[in-house]
Design a protein around this motif. Sequence first.
Motif, PDB file in Angstrom:
ATOM      1  N   GLY A  44       0.907  -1.490  -0.128  1.00 32.62           N
ATOM      2  CA  GLY A  44       0.065   0.187  -0.319  1.00 32.62           C
ATOM      3  C   GLY A  44       0.859   1.602  -0.201  1.00 32.62           C
ATOM      4  O   GLY A  44       2.303   1.662   0.369  1.00 32.62           O
ATOM      5  N   TRP A  45       0.279   2.117  -0.223  1.00 33.77           N
ATOM      6  CA  TRP A  45       0.657   3.744  -0.347  1.00 33.77           C
ATOM      7  C   TRP A  45      -0.521   4.560   1.062  1.00 33.77           C
ATOM      8  O   TRP A  45      -1.395   4.268   0.732  1.00 33.77           O
ATOM      9  N   PHE A  46       0.579   5.359   1.734  1.00 35.57           N
ATOM     10  CA  PHE A  46       0.158   6.382   2.260  1.00 35.57           C
ATOM     11  C   PHE A  46       0.701   7.701   2.605  1.00 35.57           C
ATOM     12  O   PHE A  46       1.873   7.705   1.533  1.00 35.57           O
ATOM     13  N   ARG A  47      -0.121   7.986   2.400  1.00 33.31           N
ATOM     14  CA  ARG A  47       0.950   9.891   3.117  1.00 33.31           C
ATOM     15  C   ARG A  47       0.411  10.634   4.230  1.00 33.31           C
ATOM     16  O   ARG A  47      -0.764  10.326   4.539  1.00 33.31           O
ATOM     17  N   GLN A  48       1.267  11.342   4.302  1.00 27.04           N
ATOM     18  CA  GLN A  48       1.910  12.480   5.938  1.00 27.04           C
ATOM     19  C   GLN A  48       2.131  13.727   5.084  1.00 27.04           C
ATOM     20  O   GLN A  48       2.941  14.205   4.920  1.00 27.04           O
ATOM     21  N   ALA A  49       0.706  15.017   5.315  1.00 23.39           N
ATOM     22  CA  ALA A  49       0.833  16.013   5.116  1.00 23.39           C
ATOM     23  C   ALA A  49       1.713  16.812   6.453  1.00 23.39           C
ATOM     24  O   ALA A  49       1.192  16.659   7.202  1.00 23.39           O
ATOM     25  N   PRO A  50       1.733  18.233   5.908  1.00 18.22           N
ATOM     26  CA  PRO A  50       2.187  18.928   7.202  1.00 18.22           C
ATOM     27  C   PRO A  50       1.697  19.089   7.906  1.00 18.22           C
ATOM     28  O   PRO A  50       0.612  19.703   7.645  1.00 18.22           O
ATOM     29  N   LYS A  83      -0.375  16.776   9.717  1.00 16.68           N
ATOM     30  CA  LYS A  83      -1.831  15.896   9.796  1.00 16.68           C
ATOM     31  C   LYS A  83      -1.395  14.178  10.059  1.00 16.68           C
ATOM     32  O   LYS A  83      -0.476  14.734   9.678  1.00 16.68           O
ATOM     33  N   GLU A  84      -2.401  13.510   9.851  1.00 19.11           N
ATOM     34  CA  GLU A  84      -2.236  11.800  10.475  1.00 19.11           C
ATOM     35  C   GLU A  84      -2.087  11.499   9.285  1.00 19.11           C
ATOM     36  O   GLU A  84      -1.973  12.160   7.771  1.00 19.11           O
ATOM     37  N   ARG A  85      -1.022  10.860   9.253  1.00 17.44           N
ATOM     38  CA  ARG A  85      -0.869   9.849   7.849  1.00 17.44           C
ATOM     39  C   ARG A  85      -2.207   9.021   7.377  1.00 17.44           C
ATOM     40  O   ARG A  85      -2.735   8.398   8.359  1.00 17.44           O
ATOM     41  N   GLU A  86      -2.214   9.109   6.536  1.00 16.34           N
ATOM     42  CA  GLU A  86      -3.909   8.473   5.409  1.00 16.34           C
ATOM     43  C   GLU A  86      -3.246   7.674   4.837  1.00 16.34           C
ATOM     44  O   GLU A  86      -2.259   7.653   3.713  1.00 16.34           O
ATOM     45  N   PHE A  87      -4.366   6.707   4.957  1.00 14.38           N
ATOM     46  CA  PHE A  87      -4.416   5.499   3.007  1.00 14.38           C
ATOM     47  C   PHE A  87      -4.089   6.227   2.094  1.00 14.38           C
ATOM     48  O   PHE A  87      -5.294   7.200   1.784  1.00 14.38           O
ATOM     49  N   THR A 135       0.423  17.452  -1.960  1.00 19.29           N
ATOM     50  CA  THR A 135       1.570  17.128  -1.212  1.00 19.29           C
ATOM     51  C   THR A 135       2.022  17.111   0.114  1.00 19.29           C
ATOM     52  O   THR A 135       1.030  17.184   1.534  1.00 19.29           O
ATOM     53  N   ALA A 136       2.755  16.134   0.281  1.00 14.16           N
ATOM     54  CA  ALA A 136       2.934  15.252   1.129  1.00 14.16           C
ATOM     55  C   ALA A 136       3.949  14.226   1.464  1.00 14.16           C
ATOM     56  O   ALA A 136       4.736  14.267   0.153  1.00 14.16           O
ATOM     57  N   VAL A 137       4.131  13.202   2.349  1.00 13.94           N
ATOM     58  CA  VAL A 137       5.771  12.431   2.489  1.00 13.94           C
ATOM     59  C   VAL A 137       4.594  10.899   2.257  1.00 13.94           C
ATOM     60  O   VAL A 137       3.945  10.706   3.112  1.00 13.94           O
ATOM     61  N   TYR A 138       5.286  10.416   1.239  1.00 15.40           N
ATOM     62  CA  TYR A 138       4.454   9.347   0.778  1.00 15.40           C
ATOM     63  C   TYR A 138       5.252   8.036   1.277  1.00 15.40           C
ATOM     64  O   TYR A 138       6.689   8.232   1.192  1.00 15.40           O
ATOM     65  N   TYR A 139       4.298   7.200   2.017  1.00 19.24           N
ATOM     66  CA  TYR A 139       5.336   6.260   2.844  1.00 19.24           C
ATOM     67  C   TYR A 139       4.594   4.789   1.584  1.00 19.24           C
ATOM     68  O   TYR A 139       3.467   4.989   1.579  1.00 19.24           O
ATOM     69  N   GLU A 179      -5.007  -5.370   4.746  1.00 20.77           N
ATOM     70  CA  GLU A 179      -5.941  -4.341   6.435  1.00 20.77           C
ATOM     71  C   GLU A 179      -4.870  -3.932   6.009  1.00 20.77           C
ATOM     72  O   GLU A 179      -3.484  -3.162   5.970  1.00 20.77           O
ATOM     73  N   TRP A 180      -6.496  -2.129   6.589  1.00 17.74           N
ATOM     74  CA  TRP A 180      -5.045  -0.975   6.076  1.00 17.74           C
ATOM     75  C   TRP A 180      -5.253   0.545   6.991  1.00 17.74           C
ATOM     76  O   TRP A 180      -4.696   0.818   6.938  1.00 17.74           O
ATOM     77  N   ALA A 181      -5.151   0.010   8.529  1.00 15.87           N
ATOM     78  CA  ALA A 181      -5.180   0.251   9.152  1.00 15.87           C
ATOM     79  C   ALA A 181      -4.285   0.644   9.509  1.00 15.87           C
ATOM     80  O   ALA A 181      -3.226   0.080   9.616  1.00 15.87           O
ATOM     81  N   LYS A 182      -3.433   1.701  10.728  1.00 15.92           N
ATOM     82  CA  LYS A 182      -2.196   1.826  10.501  1.00 15.92           C
ATOM     83  C   LYS A 182      -1.646   1.376  10.680  1.00 15.92           C
ATOM     84  O   LYS A 182       0.206   0.618  11.322  1.00 15.92           O
TER      85      LYS A 182
END
Length: 122
Positions: A35-41, A43-47, A91-95, A103-106
């Motif tokens: 999967g890929w998640f992202r986190q904007a400044p 903000k929480e990391r999101e799916f 715009t975010a860091v992508y993980y 299952e995609w809960a963090k």
Amino acid sequence: QVQLVESGGGLVQAGGSLRLSCAASGRTFSNYAMGWFRQAPGKEREFVAAINSSGARTDYANSVKGRFTISRDNAKNMVYLQMNVLKSEDTAVYYCAATRFYEWAKDAIQYWGKGTLVTVSS
């Protein structure tokens, strides 16, 4: 153990495209959903997107549906995120993330990459 290394981030204008890559090493890549998640400044990391181990199933966050495409190449131990029609809110860091179960809960994620920064200028 699975090691994940993202690449492909950068600065792009709104409306443009980028393709992120995630190289996996370690345990059998094809056993893992990716999967890929992202986190904007601030903000929480999101799916963002997910793909099952065979590549037959994909899922997307509503905010990226129709613009982003996740894919994988099990022969190369790679997963990709093609991002089109980028918006400033992307715009975010992508993980990159790996998990044995779809299952995609963090807190269900077993392995994370260190992230790659995507900046979309308006």
